[in-house]
Design an enzyme around this catalytic site. Structure first.
Site, PDB file in Angstrom:
ATOM      1  N   SER A 160     -22.306 -18.072  29.555  1.00  0.00           N
ATOM      2  CA  SER A 160     -22.907 -18.568  30.811  1.00  0.00           C
ATOM      3  C   SER A 160     -23.920 -19.670  30.516  1.00  0.00           C
ATOM      4  O   SER A 160     -23.962 -20.698  31.207  1.00  0.00           O
ATOM      5  CB  SER A 160     -23.627 -17.426  31.537  1.00  0.00           C
ATOM      6  OG  SER A 160     -22.715 -16.433  31.908  1.00  0.00           O
ATOM      7  N   ARG A 203     -23.786 -23.925  31.314  1.00  0.00           N
ATOM      8  CA  ARG A 203     -24.864 -24.546  32.093  1.00  0.00           C
ATOM      9  C   ARG A 203     -25.565 -25.643  31.293  1.00  0.00           C
ATOM     10  O   ARG A 203     -25.948 -26.681  31.847  1.00  0.00           O
ATOM     11  CB  ARG A 203     -25.852 -23.473  32.559  1.00  0.00           C
ATOM     12  CG  ARG A 203     -25.261 -22.617  33.715  1.00  0.00           C
ATOM     13  CD  ARG A 203     -25.957 -21.281  33.825  1.00  0.00           C
ATOM     14  NE  ARG A 203     -25.562 -20.507  34.994  1.00  0.00           N
ATOM     15  CZ  ARG A 203     -24.440 -19.761  35.086  1.00  0.00           C
ATOM     16  NH1 ARG A 203     -23.576 -19.732  34.083  1.00  0.00           N
ATOM     17  NH2 ARG A 203     -24.180 -19.081  36.185  1.00  0.00           N
ATOM     18  N   GLY A 235     -13.532 -19.517  35.244  1.00  0.00           N
ATOM     19  CA  GLY A 235     -14.047 -19.435  36.616  1.00  0.00           C
ATOM     20  C   GLY A 235     -15.400 -20.122  36.739  1.00  0.00           C
ATOM     21  O   GLY A 235     -15.689 -20.788  37.742  1.00  0.00           O
ATOM     22  N   SER A 280     -22.913 -12.896  43.246  1.00  0.00           N
ATOM     23  CA  SER A 280     -22.169 -13.730  42.305  1.00  0.00           C
ATOM     24  C   SER A 280     -23.027 -14.896  41.842  1.00  0.00           C
ATOM     25  O   SER A 280     -23.468 -15.725  42.652  1.00  0.00           O
ATOM     26  CB  SER A 280     -20.894 -14.261  42.967  1.00  0.00           C
ATOM     27  OG  SER A 280     -20.415 -15.380  42.253  1.00  0.00           O
ATOM     28  N   GLN A 326     -21.930 -17.335  40.173  1.00  0.00           N
ATOM     29  CA  GLN A 326     -21.156 -18.566  40.321  1.00  0.00           C
ATOM     30  C   GLN A 326     -21.307 -19.134  41.729  1.00  0.00           C
ATOM     31  O   GLN A 326     -21.436 -20.344  41.905  1.00  0.00           O
ATOM     32  CB  GLN A 326     -19.690 -18.310  39.971  1.00  0.00           C
ATOM     33  CG  GLN A 326     -19.531 -17.964  38.494  1.00  0.00           C
ATOM     34  CD  GLN A 326     -18.119 -17.613  38.091  1.00  0.00           C
ATOM     35  OE1 GLN A 326     -17.201 -17.710  38.897  1.00  0.00           O
ATOM     36  NE2 GLN A 326     -17.951 -17.191  36.852  1.00  0.00           N
ATOM     37  N   ASP A 371     -19.224  -7.684  33.462  1.00  0.00           N
ATOM     38  CA  ASP A 371     -18.246  -8.105  32.448  1.00  0.00           C
ATOM     39  C   ASP A 371     -18.087  -7.069  31.332  1.00  0.00           C
ATOM     40  O   ASP A 371     -17.171  -7.166  30.511  1.00  0.00           O
ATOM     41  CB  ASP A 371     -18.649  -9.457  31.842  1.00  0.00           C
ATOM     42  CG  ASP A 371     -18.613 -10.576  32.886  1.00  0.00           C
ATOM     43  OD1 ASP A 371     -17.937 -10.405  33.917  1.00  0.00           O
ATOM     44  OD2 ASP A 371     -19.267 -11.610  32.670  1.00  0.00           O
ATOM     45  N   LYS A 420     -11.452 -10.996  38.654  1.00  0.00           N
ATOM     46  CA  LYS A 420     -11.809 -11.623  37.377  1.00  0.00           C
ATOM     47  C   LYS A 420     -10.538 -12.198  36.747  1.00  0.00           C
ATOM     48  O   LYS A 420      -9.542 -12.392  37.437  1.00  0.00           O
ATOM     49  CB  LYS A 420     -12.499 -10.592  36.477  1.00  0.00           C
ATOM     50  CG  LYS A 420     -13.800 -10.044  37.069  1.00  0.00           C
ATOM     51  CD  LYS A 420     -14.860 -11.118  37.224  1.00  0.00           C
ATOM     52  CE  LYS A 420     -16.150 -10.563  37.808  1.00  0.00           C
ATOM     53  NZ  LYS A 420     -17.139 -11.613  38.082  1.00  0.00           N
ATOM     54  N   ARG A 472      -9.348  -6.259  36.780  1.00  0.00           N
ATOM     55  CA  ARG A 472      -9.813  -5.448  35.643  1.00  0.00           C
ATOM     56  C   ARG A 472      -9.847  -3.953  35.945  1.00  0.00           C
ATOM     57  O   ARG A 472      -9.999  -3.155  35.012  1.00  0.00           O
ATOM     58  CB  ARG A 472     -11.171  -5.956  35.132  1.00  0.00           C
ATOM     59  CG  ARG A 472     -11.051  -7.265  34.381  1.00  0.00           C
ATOM     60  CD  ARG A 472     -12.386  -7.774  33.830  1.00  0.00           C
ATOM     61  NE  ARG A 472     -12.182  -9.014  33.089  1.00  0.00           N
ATOM     62  CZ  ARG A 472     -13.133  -9.889  32.802  1.00  0.00           C
ATOM     63  NH1 ARG A 472     -14.377  -9.681  33.202  1.00  0.00           N
ATOM     64  NH2 ARG A 472     -12.852 -10.985  32.113  1.00  0.00           N
ATOM     65  N   ARG A 513     -11.617 -10.097  27.752  1.00  0.00           N
ATOM     66  CA  ARG A 513     -12.415  -8.856  27.677  1.00  0.00           C
ATOM     67  C   ARG A 513     -11.517  -7.614  27.570  1.00  0.00           C
ATOM     68  O   ARG A 513     -11.891  -6.618  26.953  1.00  0.00           O
ATOM     69  CB  ARG A 513     -13.369  -8.752  28.866  1.00  0.00           C
ATOM     70  CG  ARG A 513     -14.279  -9.965  28.961  1.00  0.00           C
ATOM     71  CD  ARG A 513     -15.663  -9.697  29.441  1.00  0.00           C
ATOM     72  NE  ARG A 513     -16.350 -10.976  29.611  1.00  0.00           N
ATOM     73  CZ  ARG A 513     -17.041 -11.604  28.661  1.00  0.00           C
ATOM     74  NH1 ARG A 513     -17.159 -11.077  27.458  1.00  0.00           N
ATOM     75  NH2 ARG A 513     -17.628 -12.768  28.896  1.00  0.00           N
TER      76      ARG A 513
HETATM   77  O1  SPQ Z   1     -16.094 -17.800  33.883  1.00  0.00           O
HETATM   78  P1  SPQ Z   1     -15.331 -16.568  34.243  1.00  0.00           P
HETATM   79  O2  SPQ Z   1     -13.876 -16.754  33.932  1.00  0.00           O
HETATM   80  O3  SPQ Z   1     -15.551 -16.134  35.673  1.00  0.00           O
HETATM   81  O4  SPQ Z   1     -15.876 -15.397  33.272  1.00  0.00           O
HETATM   82  C1  SPQ Z   1     -16.373 -14.063  33.463  1.00  0.00           C
HETATM   83  C2  SPQ Z   1     -16.102 -13.328  32.079  1.00  0.00           C
HETATM   84  O5  SPQ Z   1     -15.703 -12.155  32.020  1.00  0.00           O
HETATM   85  O6  SPQ Z   1     -16.400 -13.969  31.070  1.00  0.00           O
HETATM   86  C3  SPQ Z   1     -15.748 -13.293  34.615  1.00  0.00           C
HETATM   87  F1  SPQ Z   1     -14.506 -13.132  34.588  1.00  0.00           F
HETATM   88  O7  SPQ Z   1     -17.801 -14.039  33.584  1.00  0.00           O
HETATM   89  C4  SPQ Z   1     -18.514 -14.507  34.755  1.00  0.00           C
HETATM   90  C5  SPQ Z   1     -19.264 -13.324  35.361  1.00  0.00           C
HETATM   91  O8  SPQ Z   1     -18.412 -12.281  35.714  1.00  0.00           O
HETATM   92  C6  SPQ Z   1     -19.480 -15.572  34.301  1.00  0.00           C
HETATM   93  C7  SPQ Z   1     -20.567 -15.828  35.274  1.00  0.00           C
HETATM   94  C8  SPQ Z   1     -21.409 -17.037  35.125  1.00  0.00           C
HETATM   95  O9  SPQ Z   1     -21.524 -17.602  34.014  1.00  0.00           O
HETATM   96  O10 SPQ Z   1     -22.047 -17.439  36.126  1.00  0.00           O
HETATM   97  C9  SPQ Z   1     -20.867 -14.958  36.308  1.00  0.00           C
HETATM   98  C10 SPQ Z   1     -20.076 -13.742  36.586  1.00  0.00           C
HETATM   99  O11 SPQ Z   1     -19.178 -14.014  37.660  1.00  0.00           O
HETATM  100  P2  SPQ Z   1     -19.648 -13.959  39.200  1.00  0.00           P
HETATM  101  O12 SPQ Z   1     -18.400 -14.216  39.982  1.00  0.00           O
HETATM  102  O13 SPQ Z   1     -20.178 -12.594  39.403  1.00  0.00           O
HETATM  103  O14 SPQ Z   1     -20.648 -14.978  39.409  1.00  0.00           O
END
Ligand code: SPQ
Length: 427
Positions: free
Chosen positions: A23, A27, A94, A167, A169, A315, A342, A346, A388
C-alpha cells in the site's frame, strides 16, 4: 507454475526481512509523480502490482527509475501528467486502478484503463460513481463499473461523500481528486480503513483534516517531493507470524514491519488466540509506526472476529483461516463481505482450498466458521491467481502430512516475490 511444499519437521527458525509495504509503495510512486521535485523511495516493494503502478505513471509522462527496492520519481507537479498514447494496464492491482482513477479525474485529458481477468471482475463503481459526481467523465462495461474504463478528467468540484464500505481505496481515490477540485472534499466511512494516504499526503506537505470517521482536504493543493522509507508489509509478515505460531518448535524474528494501528488486526487476533508474540524496538519512519516482531509456537484457542477489526485485517483472513485450523474450538469470522470482491472471492477460495487439505471449514454469507484443531493432509490446491490464497496454502503445507502442491503459485509475485526463498531460509 506450481510449488511443492513439504511438511516442516525441525521448526522454522531465524530472522527475515519481509518486502516493503505494498500500500505504501503504490502511494509513494503516485504521490511522487504528482509532486513538485524528485522523490526518492527506499524499501520499495518490487512486486508485480507496484511495478504496474510505475508502468502506468511512466505512460502518463513521469520519469521514474527503479532498481530493486530503490526508486526515483521526477515529479513535475499535477500538470506534469500528460495524455497517454498507450492504454494504462494495471495488471492485477486494485489499488493502482482505484487510486489512479482519482488522480486522472482532475486531469484534462483522456485515458483508458485495463487490467487482468481478475481486475475485470472487481467493482469500480464504488469510485467511478463519486468521481462522476465530482465532474469526471467515466465510462466502461456495465455503465462504468468494470474495466476496460475510459476516463476524461477536467474541472471537478468537491464532494461530501459517505461510503457504504470501509475501503482505503475509495477514500484515497476521492481525496486525491479532491486535492485538485473546487472547494472541500470529505469522505466518511463506516469503520476506519488503512490511513496510509492521509499520513503520506501530510508527509508531502498536504493539509488533511480528520474528525472521527471523516477526512477532508481543500482543493488547489500541491505536493512537495520527499524521501520515503517504506517499512516491511505486515500483510506479508502475517504468513510468517502464522507459520511461527503453528509449526512446532519455531521461533521467527520479523525485522522492520509496519505496525500502523489500521493494519494490526492480525497482531490482536494472534494475541487473543494465545500466541507468543512480542513487539520490539517500536519506532516511527515517515509518520508510520514500525517494530520488529518475534513469534514462537504455542497452544492456540479459537476466537470471534467481527466488526471494527475487519478492515484492520481484511487481507490477512486467508492465513487467519489456516491459523484457526490449528486452534482449539471454533473460530467465527463475520462482517467480511468485502472478501468477495478481492482478487478472488476469498470466502469461496479459502473454504474450497482448505477443504481439500481436510480442514473443517464452512462458508457463511459474510465470512466463515473454522473448527480446530485438525491434522491437515497433503493434496493439490490452487491459488486461483490470488497471491494471498497461494501463500496461505503454502503455510498450510508446512504443517500438513504429505506434500501440498500449490498450482498457479506465480501469482505470489504480486506482493512477495521471494516468499518461497524466505520459507526455505527458515528451515
Ligand atoms: O490492490 P488490491 O489488488 O486491491 O490488493 C489487496 C491485497 O490483498 O493485496 C486486496 F485485494 O489489498 C488492498 C486492501 O484489501 C490494498 C488496499 C490499499 O492499498 O489501499 C486497501 C484494501 O482494499 P480496500 O478495498 O479495502 O480499500
Amino acid at each position: 507454475m506450481n510449488n511443492k511444499v513439504e511438511k516442516v519437521t525441525g521448526g522454522l527458525n531465524g530472522t527475515i526481512k519481509v518486502p516493503g509495504d505494498k500500500s505504501i509503495s503504490h502511494r509513494a510512486v503516485m504521490f511522487g509523480a504528482i509532486a513538485n521535485g524528485t522523490t526518492t523511495i527506499e524499501g520499495f516493494l518490487p512486486g508485480d502490482d507496484c511495478l504496474s503502478t510505475i508502468d502506468c505513471f511512466q505512460k502518463l509522462g513521469v520519469q521514474i527509475e527503479a532498481s530493486g527496492d530503490k526508486v526515483k520519481v521526477d515529479g513535475k507537479g499535477w500538470s506534469g501528467l500528460v495524455e497517454p498514447t498507450e492504454i494504462l494496464d494495471v495488471g492485477n492491482s486494485g489499488t493502482t486502478t482505484r487510486l489512479m482513477l482519482g488522480i486522472l479525474a482532475t486531469r484534462p485529458f483522456h485515458s483508458v484503463v485495463i487490467g487482468d481477468a481478475s481486475i475485470a471482475k472487481r467493482p469500480m463503481s464504488r469510485v467511478t460513481e463519486p468521481l462522476r459526481q465530482m465532474g469526471a467523465t467515466i465510462d466502461g462495461r456495465n455503465n462504468g463499473d468494470l474495466t476496460p474504463l475510459s476516463i476524461r478528467g477536467g474541472h471537478t468540484s468537491g464532494i461530501d461523500f459517505t461510503s457504504k464500505v470501509a475501503s482505503a481505496q475509495v477514500k484515497s481515490s476521492i481525496l486525491l481528486a479532491g486535492l485538485q477540485s473546487e472547494g472541500v472534499t470529505s469522505v466518511t466511512e463506516p469503520h476506519l480503513s488503512r490511513d496510509h494516504t492521509e499520513r503520506m499526503l501530510q508527509a508531502f506537505g498536504v493539509d488533511v483534516q480528520r474528525e472521527g470517521l471523516t477526512v477532508s482536504v481543500k482543493g488547489g493543493q500541491e505536493l512537495t517531493s520527499q524521501h520515503i522509507v517504506v517499512p516491511g508489509d505486515i500483510s506479508s509478515a502475517a504468513f510468517f507470524l502464522v507459520a511461527g505460531a503453528i509449526v512446532p518448535s519455531s521461533r521467527i524474528v520479523l525485522e522492520n514491519v509496519g505496525v500502523n494501528p489500521t493494519r494490526t488486526g492480525i497482531i490482536d487476533v494472534l494475541q487473543q488466540m494465545g500466541a507468543n508474540l512480542e513487539l520490539m524496538n517500536e519506532r516511527e519512519t515517515n509518520g508510520e509506526p514500525v517494530a520488529d516482531l518475534v513469534i514462537s509456537t504455542s497452544e492456540l484457542q479459537g476466537c470471534e472476529i467481527d466488526g471494527d477489526i475487519i478492515p484492520r485485517l481484511i487481507d490477512e483472513i486467508p492465513v487467519i483461516a489456516v491459523l484457526a485450523t490449528q486452534a482449539q474450538g471454533k473460530t467465527v469470522i463475520r462482517d467480511a463481505e468485502e472478501l468477495k470482491v478481492k482478487e478472488t472471492n476469498r470466502i469461496d477460495t479459502v473454504v474450497s482450498e482448505l477443504k481439500k487439505l481436510g480442514a473443517k471449514i464452512e462458508a457463511t454469507d459474510d465470512g466463515m466458521i473454522i473448527e480446530g484443531p485438525v491434522q491437515l493432509q497433503g493434496n493439490t490446491v490452487n491459488s486461483h491467481g490470488d497471491h494471498r490464497i497461494g501463500m496461505a496454502m503454502a503455510i498450510a503445507g508446512c504443517i500438513a502430512n504429505g506434500n501440498v502442491t500449490v498450482e498457479n503459485s506465480g501469482a505470489i509475485a504480486v506482493s512477495y516475490p521471494n516468499f518461497f526463498e524466505h520459507i526455505n531460509n527458515l528451515k
